[in-house]
Motif scaffolding. Structure first.
Motif, PDB file in Angstrom:
ATOM      1  N   GLN A  20       0.819  -1.206   0.000  1.00  0.00           N
ATOM      2  CA  GLN A  20       0.000   0.000   0.000  1.00  0.00           C
ATOM      3  C   GLN A  20       0.854   1.259   0.000  1.00  0.00           C
ATOM      4  O   GLN A  20       0.443   2.297  -0.522  1.00  0.00           O
ATOM      5  CB  GLN A  20      -0.983  -0.024   1.166  1.00  0.00           C
ATOM      6  CG  GLN A  20      -2.089  -1.038   0.963  1.00  0.00           C
ATOM      7  CD  GLN A  20      -2.821  -0.833  -0.359  1.00  0.00           C
ATOM      8  OE1 GLN A  20      -3.338   0.245  -0.639  1.00  0.00           O
ATOM      9  NE2 GLN A  20      -2.851  -1.867  -1.195  1.00  0.00           N
ATOM     10  N   THR A  21       2.066   1.174   0.535  1.00  0.00           N
ATOM     11  CA  THR A  21       3.008   2.289   0.434  1.00  0.00           C
ATOM     12  C   THR A  21       3.380   2.499  -1.030  1.00  0.00           C
ATOM     13  O   THR A  21       3.416   3.637  -1.513  1.00  0.00           O
ATOM     14  CB  THR A  21       4.262   2.027   1.288  1.00  0.00           C
ATOM     15  OG1 THR A  21       3.870   1.888   2.661  1.00  0.00           O
ATOM     16  CG2 THR A  21       5.267   3.163   1.166  1.00  0.00           C
ATOM     17  N   ALA A  22       3.658   1.418  -1.744  1.00  0.00           N
ATOM     18  CA  ALA A  22       3.981   1.511  -3.175  1.00  0.00           C
ATOM     19  C   ALA A  22       2.835   2.160  -3.937  1.00  0.00           C
ATOM     20  O   ALA A  22       3.045   3.056  -4.763  1.00  0.00           O
ATOM     21  CB  ALA A  22       4.284   0.127  -3.741  1.00  0.00           C
ATOM     22  N   ALA A  62       8.347   1.002 -12.164  1.00  0.00           N
ATOM     23  CA  ALA A  62       7.637  -0.014 -11.382  1.00  0.00           C
ATOM     24  C   ALA A  62       8.055   0.127  -9.924  1.00  0.00           C
ATOM     25  O   ALA A  62       9.250   0.189  -9.620  1.00  0.00           O
ATOM     26  CB  ALA A  62       7.950  -1.407 -11.889  1.00  0.00           C
ATOM     27  N   ILE A  63       7.068   0.201  -9.044  1.00  0.00           N
ATOM     28  CA  ILE A  63       7.339   0.301  -7.611  1.00  0.00           C
ATOM     29  C   ILE A  63       6.718  -0.916  -6.941  1.00  0.00           C
ATOM     30  O   ILE A  63       5.507  -1.118  -7.014  1.00  0.00           O
ATOM     31  CB  ILE A  63       6.751   1.597  -7.016  1.00  0.00           C
ATOM     32  CG1 ILE A  63       7.268   2.819  -7.779  1.00  0.00           C
ATOM     33  CG2 ILE A  63       7.096   1.699  -5.530  1.00  0.00           C
ATOM     34  CD1 ILE A  63       6.592   4.120  -7.374  1.00  0.00           C
ATOM     35  N   ASP A  64       7.559  -1.718  -6.308  1.00  0.00           N
ATOM     36  CA  ASP A  64       7.107  -2.916  -5.620  1.00  0.00           C
ATOM     37  C   ASP A  64       7.359  -2.784  -4.127  1.00  0.00           C
ATOM     38  O   ASP A  64       8.375  -2.212  -3.706  1.00  0.00           O
ATOM     39  CB  ASP A  64       7.840  -4.149  -6.168  1.00  0.00           C
ATOM     40  CG  ASP A  64       7.278  -4.590  -7.506  1.00  0.00           C
ATOM     41  OD1 ASP A  64       6.074  -4.883  -7.552  1.00  0.00           O
ATOM     42  OD2 ASP A  64       8.034  -4.638  -8.493  1.00  0.00           O
ATOM     43  N   LEU A 105       7.487   7.092   6.488  1.00  0.00           N
ATOM     44  CA  LEU A 105       8.250   6.203   5.611  1.00  0.00           C
ATOM     45  C   LEU A 105       7.828   6.369   4.148  1.00  0.00           C
ATOM     46  O   LEU A 105       8.664   6.300   3.244  1.00  0.00           O
ATOM     47  CB  LEU A 105       8.085   4.750   6.043  1.00  0.00           C
ATOM     48  CG  LEU A 105       8.686   4.363   7.394  1.00  0.00           C
ATOM     49  CD1 LEU A 105       8.362   2.908   7.717  1.00  0.00           C
ATOM     50  CD2 LEU A 105      10.176   4.611   7.422  1.00  0.00           C
ATOM     51  N   THR A 106       6.545   6.586   3.938  1.00  0.00           N
ATOM     52  CA  THR A 106       6.034   6.798   2.581  1.00  0.00           C
ATOM     53  C   THR A 106       6.660   8.038   1.961  1.00  0.00           C
ATOM     54  O   THR A 106       7.172   8.001   0.834  1.00  0.00           O
ATOM     55  CB  THR A 106       4.497   6.926   2.592  1.00  0.00           C
ATOM     56  OG1 THR A 106       3.931   5.735   3.148  1.00  0.00           O
ATOM     57  CG2 THR A 106       3.952   7.158   1.190  1.00  0.00           C
ATOM     58  N   LEU A 107       6.646   9.137   2.686  1.00  0.00           N
ATOM     59  CA  LEU A 107       7.216  10.389   2.173  1.00  0.00           C
ATOM     60  C   LEU A 107       8.719  10.263   1.965  1.00  0.00           C
ATOM     61  O   LEU A 107       9.251  10.736   0.957  1.00  0.00           O
ATOM     62  CB  LEU A 107       6.884  11.556   3.102  1.00  0.00           C
ATOM     63  CG  LEU A 107       7.307  12.930   2.610  1.00  0.00           C
ATOM     64  CD1 LEU A 107       6.655  13.268   1.272  1.00  0.00           C
ATOM     65  CD2 LEU A 107       6.964  13.994   3.644  1.00  0.00           C
ATOM     66  N   ASN A 108       9.405   9.604   2.897  1.00  0.00           N
ATOM     67  CA  ASN A 108      10.849   9.424   2.745  1.00  0.00           C
ATOM     68  C   ASN A 108      11.178   8.613   1.493  1.00  0.00           C
ATOM     69  O   ASN A 108      12.061   8.990   0.717  1.00  0.00           O
ATOM     70  CB  ASN A 108      11.439   8.728   3.977  1.00  0.00           C
ATOM     71  CG  ASN A 108      11.470   9.621   5.198  1.00  0.00           C
ATOM     72  OD1 ASN A 108      11.314  10.832   5.116  1.00  0.00           O
ATOM     73  ND2 ASN A 108      11.655   9.009   6.358  1.00  0.00           N
TER      74      ASN A 108
END
Length: 125
Positions: A20-22, A62-64, A105-108
């Motif tokens: 969900q972060t990806a 691609a973000i995994d 962590l998402t923003l970083n």
């Protein structure tokens, strides 16, 4: 910049916090016109119009969430090469079931990805 000039971003959107972060990062890239988000589930499900978009020749990101690399593998099934591939465990984003993404962590991770892609972060503000 026109949408067709932007790279296309695909993300894992599984059930873990990392997945969900990806997905959140890809949405943010879309909303800030860094890339245009498209549907990896449609590519994996062989939806013709979405496979055609993936094969359009545009740069692909691609973000995994984890090393399983589901997004990258879904694209590879259709011989779509990826210019930038990010695995969020490389950004210290943990994979936790039943938890929401950590906003810090998402923003970083988002900012580190932009730096790697050499996107002018100041221009986005």
């Amino acid at each position: 910049m026109k949408k067709l000039d932007l790279p296309i971003v695909y993300s894992c959107s599984g059930c873990s916090s990392a997945a969900q972060t990806a997905n959140t990062i890809a949405i943010k890239m879309d909303r800030e016109s860094v890339a245009e988000m498209s549907c990896i589930a449609g590519v994996g499900g062989d939806v013709k119009s979405l496979v055609r978009t993936a094969k359009s020749g545009r740069e692909i990101i691609a973000i995994d969430g984890c090393r399983l690399s589901c997004s990258k593998k879904s694209l590879a099934r259709h011989d779509v090469g990826v210019k930038h591939h990010y695995v969020l465990s490389d950004f210290d984003v943990p994979k936790k079931k039943g938890e929401d993404p950590d906003p810090v962590l998402t923003l970083n991770a988002y900012n580190e990805i932009l730096v790697d892609m050499k996107v002018n972060v100041d221009a986005l503000s």
